[in-house]
Design an enzyme around this catalytic site. Structure first.
Site, PDB file in Angstrom:
ATOM      1  N   THR B 193       0.848  -1.168   0.000  1.00 22.53           N
ATOM      2  CA  THR B 193       0.000   0.000   0.000  1.00 22.53           C
ATOM      3  C   THR B 193       0.889   1.225   0.000  1.00 22.53           C
ATOM      4  O   THR B 193       1.862   1.273   0.735  1.00 22.53           O
ATOM      5  CB  THR B 193      -0.843  -0.009   1.286  1.00 22.53           C
ATOM      6  OG1 THR B 193      -1.774  -1.060   1.189  1.00 22.53           O
ATOM      7  CG2 THR B 193      -1.562   1.314   1.484  1.00 22.53           C
ATOM      8  N   GLU B 273      12.935  -3.006  -3.164  1.00 22.12           N
ATOM      9  CA  GLU B 273      13.836  -4.061  -2.717  1.00 22.12           C
ATOM     10  C   GLU B 273      14.065  -5.081  -3.807  1.00 22.12           C
ATOM     11  O   GLU B 273      13.134  -5.531  -4.456  1.00 22.12           O
ATOM     12  CB  GLU B 273      13.214  -4.796  -1.533  1.00 22.12           C
ATOM     13  CG  GLU B 273      13.461  -4.117  -0.222  1.00 22.12           C
ATOM     14  CD  GLU B 273      12.834  -4.930   0.889  1.00 22.12           C
ATOM     15  OE1 GLU B 273      13.272  -6.067   1.089  1.00 22.12           O
ATOM     16  OE2 GLU B 273      11.902  -4.419   1.502  1.00 22.12           O
ATOM     17  N   ASN B 396       7.754 -12.189  -3.305  1.00 23.54           N
ATOM     18  CA  ASN B 396       6.316 -12.298  -3.471  1.00 23.54           C
ATOM     19  C   ASN B 396       5.802 -13.719  -3.480  1.00 23.54           C
ATOM     20  O   ASN B 396       4.607 -13.951  -3.475  1.00 23.54           O
ATOM     21  CB  ASN B 396       5.891 -11.545  -4.740  1.00 23.54           C
ATOM     22  CG  ASN B 396       6.057 -10.068  -4.522  1.00 23.54           C
ATOM     23  OD1 ASN B 396       5.389  -9.495  -3.684  1.00 23.54           O
ATOM     24  ND2 ASN B 396       6.995  -9.469  -5.237  1.00 23.54           N
TER      25      ASN B 396
END
Lengths: 401, 401
Positions: B193, B273, B396
């Site tokens: 977010t 990152e 992820n």
């Protein structure tokens, strides 16, 4: 009755009567593997139709072949791997033209009835002499069981050739649809032009053939979406020989053609190198087919969700976040009533957590089935993709194109 | 004269006069790091405006805060990391409401003037008591140099806090815009977010503030696009204290606000990152700004191109293939006249290879500048993204959300 042979390889494009094919080594690939395929329609009909990439930037073979199919007469398709002939300037177009001329000369047909398709490295000229010598080689090797060899010669990063056919024994006689394919926006998409040649011995007129091909591709190839990237060379050609003498009704023919396209599409997804999961995103309860398709595509294009699946994480939050990106003008739904199931487990009900995600097991199967219920109508669409893996990044960062 | 301090940290939201801030540890993060920030407008003005994610699926804090800003009166913003309060059902909304009530009680203002923003894990309730105790702690810690502490408390996967300010000494007096941000569709976007709080001591009315904020975000935050995924909680709030007494003209104020937003946006991109390259895609020669933006976005969303950049491959073919996906109705251009430069080298001229790509050096710099010339007009737009790396996939796929 549908007889879809499960044993591999299917004869592919030579499964229907009236077709010859060959796959040879022209020397375009440094690896020395087969790289040139020829498919010839021996008739009695010579109907042909095709769909091409909708990308506005296209390769020379697409520019050539779009012209060829305008009159719906196609006598042969020549395909090469080892070079896509994209961004190769005006000379690239002349290379495609010369290839069609050589095929026309070898077969005694007009160059204007020869579709050309190329796949491989972009931004470089093809070695024209090797290409033309390869055409002669392929013409000499044509046979009515050459389908599997042709399917091998169009491979790029594919690990297996893709062939399929269905034979339908119906009220109108027995007829067959065959096909071969390679590539497809897959995991090494710089080489991932999707090329597909479909053949049939059914008696089908040009208008029906075109309509059937558009319907079949819309429901199959258009619904596999590995990385959202659109090739500059995608080509799907359908050749009609009419050699069976059987005249199926248009709906029946479309169903048979869709079955072969669907089988080839699944083979393409299953051969996505480096992928560890095939992901089927089904959107149900949509007001329109377009709405369902837009929502499914939004989910299949999420790097976040695809990376989560790679990590065997049934991350329904990432699914809903993608659903929410589809504008109200495209798909009606109330965010507060959305349901999401993953592999049959209702992880999200009415927009909030339901069954704990820990009850979803993604690790033990390649297939991941995501079901989104929009609760806004009765339309259902499934779009296929793969997970986003380290191998994807490796292939697409290290592959020199 | 613009005085944009280069030393870090900038005071951020407490750079302008009339603001207090604090950052404390409420215990929402398992790591025990600071996780609750409070920013208070002491006036004399209490103008506030905000822009939120356009995702149709939004978190409870966005549902709450949209109501708060409708009257353009905002007295405080309370932000927490350690939990996004998304998909947490009706109780989640009550948690946001209760947080605003507690802030209102502590400060003696109406809960209806308190914006709430949350970031972190989705699909889980926030521990309400910890949250409310944290509000009390923050209220007690408020100070006029609390900006840097507030910026730290909203970090999730950010490696550094992001603060910025500009002070403008103009014809209308001296006034300042400050700001802090975190996140942003970056490389660990489950937590990504984007939250941003902007403050100013300029004297600005609600209508001007709203227009300036929309312009500034459209040209900055809306043009960074790491993975094409849109969060369910993105929030950018602007608070106006008017404490400087200076009344800049609307254009000047918009420029100052845009400068701070642009600086924060660049900090967000730089902190992606795992990224090894920042990629600036500039589309020039467009007929309209929307056309340039659509083409630039198409390029920045290409996994293929982003993976190529990770491999230090200046793959202009992948750029053109993306340009070609933009429909003619959206962007006018002739595929045969497109130019592409990468880091100043004209690798593609008029749709064909030009200077050899081997002359482009991507390995020695973090920044990659892609320039596409549509040759169809005079509009120019730049969109920023990062390369697609192994680290993206790792974060992820392994990050449990």
């Amino acid at each position: 009755m549908i007889d879809q042979t499960e044993e591999l390889p299917s004869p592919g494009v030579t499964a229907p009567r009236g077709f010859l094919a060959a796959g040879v080594t022209a020397g375009l690939k440094p690896s020395g593997r087969p790289d040139l395929a020829l498919v010839v329609n021996e008739g009695p009909l010579d109907v042909g139709t095709a769909v091409f990439t909708t990308n506005r930037v296209v390769g020379a073979p697409v520019l050539w072949s779009r012209q060829v199919v305008q009159d719906h007469v196609v006598r042969a398709v020549v395909l090469n791997s080892g070079g896509a002939n994209v961004f190769a300037g005006p000379e690239g177009f002349q290379d495609s033209h010369a290839t069609a001329e050589r095929v026309g000369h070898a077969l005694g047909v007009s160059a204007g009835d020869v579709v050309v398709a190329s796949t491989g490295i972009i931004g470089e000229r093809l070695p024209r002499q090797l290409l033309l010598d390869g055409v002669d080689l392929a013409s000499a090797a044509l046979s009515d069981d050459g389908g599997p060899a042709a399917a091998v010669a169009i491979m790029t990063t594919d690990t297996v050739p893709k062939t399929s056919h269905v034979t339908i024994d119906g009220d109108f006689g027995t007829w067959t649809v065959g096909g071969m394919a390679k590539g497809a926006g897959m995991l090494a998409p710089a080489l991932a032009t999707m090329l597909c040649v479909l053949t049939t011995d059914a008696v089908i007129d040009a208008e029906t053939a075109e309509r059937a091909l558009r319907t079949a591709t819309r429901q199959t190839f258009d619904r596999i979406d590995s990385d959202g990237c659109m090739s500059t060379s995608d080509t799907v050609v359908l050749l009609v020989s009419g050699a069976s003498g059987a005249t199926p009704d248009p709906e029946g023919f479309t169903a048979g053609l869709t079955a072969v396209c669907g089988d080839l599409a699944r083979q393409l997804i299953a051969d996505a190198e480096g992928a560890t999961h095939d992901i089927a995103v089904t959107v149900m309860g949509a007001e329109t087919e377009d709405a369902a398709l837009a929502v499914a595509r939004a989910v299949t294009r999420s790097n976040l969700f695809k990376a989560a699946v790679y990590g065997n994480d049934p991350n329904w939050g990432r699914v809903l976040a993608q659903v929410g990106t589809v504008p109200e003008s495209v798909a009606a739904f109330d965010p507060a009533t959305l349901d999401v199931s993953i592999n049959g487990v209702l992880v999200c009900k009415d927009g909030a957590a339901h069954t704990p995600r820990s009850e979803v097991d993604l690790a033990s199967e390649r297939l991941v089935q995501v079901l989104v219920d929009l609760k806004a109508g009765g339309e259902v669409v499934t779009v296929w993709t793969n997970d986003l893996t380290h191998a994807y990044v490796t292939e697409n960062s290290e592959y020199s194109t």
